[in-house]
Each structure stands twice: as C-alpha cells, then as structure tokens.
Design an enzyme around this catalytic site. Structure first.
Site, short mmCIF file in Angstrom:
data_model
loop_
_atom_site.label_atom_id
_atom_site.label_comp_id
_atom_site.label_asym_id
_atom_site.label_seq_id
_atom_site.Cartn_x
_atom_site.Cartn_y
_atom_site.Cartn_z
N TYR A 1 -1.95 -0.47 10.72
CA TYR A 1 -1.94 -0.86 9.31
C TYR A 1 -0.68 -0.35 8.62
O TYR A 1 -0.02 -1.09 7.88
CB TYR A 1 -3.20 -0.31 8.63
CG TYR A 1 -3.33 -0.62 7.16
CD1 TYR A 1 -3.70 -1.88 6.73
CD2 TYR A 1 -3.12 0.38 6.21
CE1 TYR A 1 -3.86 -2.15 5.37
CE2 TYR A 1 -3.26 0.12 4.86
CZ TYR A 1 -3.63 -1.15 4.43
OH TYR A 1 -3.77 -1.41 3.09
N SER B 1 0.87 -1.17 0.00
CA SER B 1 0.00 0.00 0.00
C SER B 1 0.91 1.22 0.00
O SER B 1 2.07 1.13 0.41
CB SER B 1 -0.88 0.01 1.26
OG SER B 1 -1.52 1.25 1.44
#
Length: 262
Positions: free
Chosen positions: A157, A144
């Site tokens: 995250y 990501s």
C-alpha cells in the site's frame, strides 16, 4: 464569477464516490455548483448516494472497476454523455491490505498496485483529453500519509501511494502551462471503511477492544483524533477552485500534523 458557487458549470467525477471521503468530496463539490458523477463498483450504493446528492445538485453515477482500463474508458464516456466534458477528477477509490512484508504474496502486491496506482493512472489518462481541449482542469488524487512516509505491515500500500504522489508531481509539470493543476491530498488515519478494517485487524491480532484499537490509531495524530471525511473534502474542494490555480504538484497532508511531527 459566481462567488457562492464557483464551480457552477463544471463537471466533476469522483471515484469511490458512494461513501466515506468520496461521498464527502462529492457533497462539497456539488455545494460549490458542480455537476457530479460518482464512480465505483457497487451500482446499488452508487444509485443511493447519487439520489442523496440529487436533492442539491445534478448528480449521476457510472459503474467501473478502476483497475480495469476498458471499464474506466467506457465509464468516462458514459459520464461525458450525461453531463458533458469532465473538468474535475478526484481519484479517491483505494484499498488497503495489511501483511508482514515477507508474507506479502504476488497476488496481494498486484492488487495494491492495480487499485491504488494503476487505477489512478487509468482515470487520469481518461480525464485528461477533455481538460486539454477545454484548457482548464483540476485533478486531485487522494493519496495518504502512506505516500509520504513508511508504515509497517502495509508495504505494498505504501509503495502504491508513494507512486501516486510521484505520478501527481510528474503530470503537474507536464500540464502546468495548459490551465490544468494536478495535486494530491494525503489523509492520515481517517474515519472510513479502510480504517474500520484496520481496527478490526488490530482487534483480531491483539485481542484489544475496538475502542482501544481506535484510540491507538487516533494517537498517531498529534490532535489525538481520527481525521474526518469532511476534513479531507474541504482540502480537495479548495484545490478544485478556480482561485487555486497556483497550487500545482503538491501533496497536502491532512493529518493533524502527524507527518510534520514525524
């Protein structure tokens, strides 16, 4: 080499493969000639997705929670028994939870690490023996932009995805002379269930409309749009090609220039 199906004869396993980026990747790899195994937790969704792929390619599925090492090992053995040695691994399965840093509890922290980082680790270890034996392999980890920069309210995250990028770079060095490449793609905000969850979270916390929340996320991208799963799939597929053998240890943003602009 078959120029229209350069992955003919290769077996690709895609985690989180029943929808979103995972399914788009599976479609693209199947179109390039690969036999495809989808892996995930929902057997019904996997069965339906494999059926859609089966119209154009050999496709099957195995069920496993990537956070559970024993399940991963068993699932990889089942995939190998069905379609042969695993040549390509795409680690796409992931999960995101939003919380202010001082309110992240231990359980939430462990969930983010278990799914996003440890799950990737388990799958890489399960796939590597076949690749080493065959002296050829492609591992692509879907990280990501959160693995490249920081975002507020998703600290766990971000930590996990930074870990995925670091793990990618480390293994790439170890296998560089063994015919195997290890890379990551780093999507920006992409039209997937995770982003739909983020939109719902924004709506619940701020009271804005879903369209306004979507526009807020899209404006992070210099192109002013959400990335599409097919955009990410094209990047992943390119990294899996035999011709991409010199691309190794990279973390490729697929974000319309967001990271660059930052």
């Amino acid at each position: 080499m078959n120029t229209t199906q350069p992955l003919n004869g290769r077996h690709a396993l895609v985690t989180g493969g029943s929808r979103g980026i995972g399914f788009a990747v599976a479609q693209r790899l199947a179109g390039l000639g690969a036999r495809v195994t989808l892996m995930g937790r929902d057997a019904d969704a996997l069965d339906e997705a494999a059926g859609r792929l089966g119209a154009q390619a050999q496709a099957g599925f195995v069920r496993a929670d990537i956070a559970q090492r024993t399940q991963v090992v068993q699932a990889f053995a089942q995939a190998k028994a069905a379609f042969g040695a695993i040549d390509i691994l795409v680690n796409n399965a992931g999960q995101a939870e939003s919380q202010r840093f001082d309110r992240i509890d231990e359980d939430a922290w462990q969930r983010m690490i278990a799914v996003n980082l440890s799950g990737t680790f388990h799958c890489m270890q399960a796939a590597l023996p076949d690749m080493l034996e065959g002296k050829w392999g492609r591992i692509v980890n879907v990280a990501s932009t959160a693995g490249l920069v920081g975002y507020a309210y998703v600290g766990a995250y971000c930590a996990a995805k930074h870990g995925v990028v670091g793990l990618t770079r480390a293994l790439a060095q170890e296998v560089a002379r063994k015919g195997i490449t290890v890379n990551a793609v780093c999507p920006g905000y992409t039209e997937t269930d995770i982003v739909l969850g983020a939109i719902e979270n924004i709506v619940n916390k701020t009271g804005v409309s879903a369209d306004q929340a979507r526009a807020t996320l899209a404006q992070r991208n210099p192109q002013g749009r959400l990335v599409q799963p097919s955009d990410v799939a094209q990047a992943v597929a390119w990294l899996c090609l035999p011709a991409a053998e010199s691309i190794n240890g990279q973390a490729l943003p697929v974000d319309g220039g967001e990271v660059m602009a930052g």
